[in-house]
Design a protein around this motif. Structure first.
Motif, PDB file in Angstrom:
ATOM      1  N   ASP A  57       0.967  -1.236   0.032  1.00  0.00           N
ATOM      2  CA  ASP A  57      -0.103   0.114  -0.018  1.00  0.00           C
ATOM      3  C   ASP A  57       1.102   1.322   0.041  1.00  0.00           C
ATOM      4  OD1 ASP A  57       0.698   0.401   2.597  1.00  0.00           O
ATOM      5  OD2 ASP A  57      -0.781  -0.316   3.482  1.00  0.00           O
ATOM      6  N   GLY A  92      -5.057  -1.400   2.112  1.00  0.00           N
ATOM      7  CA  GLY A  92      -5.731  -1.127   0.911  1.00  0.00           C
ATOM      8  C   GLY A  92      -4.914  -0.475  -0.087  1.00  0.00           C
ATOM      9  N   ALA A 117     -10.057  -2.955  -4.906  1.00  0.00           N
ATOM     10  CA  ALA A 117      -9.569  -2.940  -3.615  1.00  0.00           C
ATOM     11  C   ALA A 117      -9.901  -1.529  -2.749  1.00  0.00           C
ATOM     12  CB  ALA A 117      -7.903  -2.934  -3.793  1.00  0.00           C
ATOM     13  N   ARG A 118     -10.194  -1.877  -1.458  1.00  0.00           N
ATOM     14  CA  ARG A 118     -10.546  -0.675  -0.761  1.00  0.00           C
ATOM     15  C   ARG A 118      -9.538   0.509  -0.550  1.00  0.00           C
ATOM     16  NH1 ARG A 118      -8.479  -0.534   4.401  1.00  0.00           N
ATOM     17  NH2 ARG A 118      -7.483  -2.494   5.298  1.00  0.00           N
ATOM     18  N   PRO A 119      -9.843   1.845  -0.456  1.00  0.00           N
ATOM     19  CA  PRO A 119      -9.026   2.629  -0.302  1.00  0.00           C
ATOM     20  C   PRO A 119      -8.065   2.917   0.779  1.00  0.00           C
ATOM     21  CG  PRO A 119     -11.013   3.657   0.091  1.00  0.00           C
ATOM     22  CD  PRO A 119     -11.264   2.431  -0.330  1.00  0.00           C
ATOM     23  N   THR A 120      -6.971   3.220   0.948  1.00  0.00           N
ATOM     24  CA  THR A 120      -6.079   3.350   2.142  1.00  0.00           C
ATOM     25  C   THR A 120      -6.785   4.202   3.274  1.00  0.00           C
ATOM     26  OG1 THR A 120      -4.197   2.923   1.063  1.00  0.00           O
ATOM     27  CG2 THR A 120      -3.695   3.662   3.041  1.00  0.00           C
ATOM     28  N   ALA A 121      -6.905   3.566   4.346  1.00  0.00           N
ATOM     29  CA  ALA A 121      -7.470   4.363   5.473  1.00  0.00           C
ATOM     30  C   ALA A 121      -6.332   5.379   5.912  1.00  0.00           C
ATOM     31  CB  ALA A 121      -7.814   3.656   6.748  1.00  0.00           C
TER      32      ALA A 121
END
Length: 270
Positions: A57, A92, A117-121
């Protein structure tokens, strides 16, 4: 004499310049892929040795999909390639294929869009270990089949117990070699190294093949790298193909007996 002078000056200039500095580059055969698909990673300009290929990530430090990471050994040309199975990293995306040498001194990457893919928190970076893991124990197990007793390939398993004595996770990378000399150069294809959690101790098993003809003493060396610092493990083993020696002895005995019978047949009165 002038062309000779120029040639000498050119050779001297090359000697002073030395080998060019590494210029590591990473290329991908596509810019977007789905989880489970494979992308081809192409490498150029790297120094000879083992590199780790991961999908990570955008965090600092980055978190990587270690379960699908790969290791390859690059020749002196510094070029090579390997397929990488796409898996979204824990943090993510946006994602990047990251390639590093085992000592982490050289690193390069290429962006890869991971579909779905989920976005980086956004948040504080997770801490990581700053000291190498402890090699609490190292043992070598024999795994000889019947073929090994006749000089064919023999197997060993290097069993390591690794311990992370820190209060932060410890990402691990490693490389192993095997051979007959004090500095073995035979490449060992190890399993994907585990990351150790804070305070975790884990047993890992490294299969090692002694190539045919397996005969004599062997050295197995390993480098385990954490936080840019390596710990070295060495083991020695010996293999004697007693089955082959027995077979050769049996053949020699049969030949000797045959010769004795022939001699007696020639010496017998007719």
């Amino acid at each position: 004499m002038r062309p000779l002078t120029y040639a000498v000056a050119l050779v001297a200039g090359l000697a002073l310049t030395g080998a060019p500095a590494p210029d590591p580059r990473v290329g991908l055969d596509r810019s977007e892929a789905k989880p489970g698909e494979r992308v081809l990673v192409r490498l150029t300009g790297w120094p000879a040795g083992t590199v780790v290929i991961e999908l990570c990530d955008a965090g600092t430090p980055p978190r990587c999909a270690v379960d699908t990471s790969a290791q390859i050994h690059l020749p002196g040309t510094g070029s090579g390639g390997a397929p990488l199975t796409v898996a979204a990293p824990p943090g993510g995306c946006p994602c990047r294929v990251r390639v590093t040498t085992l000592d982490t001194r050289l690193s390069a990457g290429a962006a890869l869009v991971v579909t779905g893919a989920r976005p980086t928190a956004v948040g504080a970076a997770a801490p990581t270990a700053i000291r190498p893991v402890v090699i609490a124990d190292a043992q070598l197990e024999r795994d000889d089949g019947w073929a090994a007793y006749f000089g064919l390939a023999s197997r060993r398993t290097l069993v390591l117990r690794l311990r992370n004595e820190q209060a932060a996770p410890a990402p691990v990378s490693w490389s192993f070699s095997v051979g007959r000399g004090p500095e073995p150069t035979g490449f060992v294809v190890p399993p994907v190294p585990p990351d150790l959690g804070a305070g975790e101790e884990r047993e890992v098993r490294i299969p090692v093949a002694l190539p045919a003809p397996a005969l004599g003493a062997y050295q197995i060396h390993g480098e385990i790298v954490t936080a840019g610092t390596s710990s070295r493990v060495t083991a020695s083993t010996e293999h004697q193909p007693w089955g082959l020696a027995g077979l050769l002895g049996l053949v020699a005995a049969v030949l000797a007996a045959t010769e004795v019978r022939r001699h007696r047949a020639r010496s017998a009165p007719h």
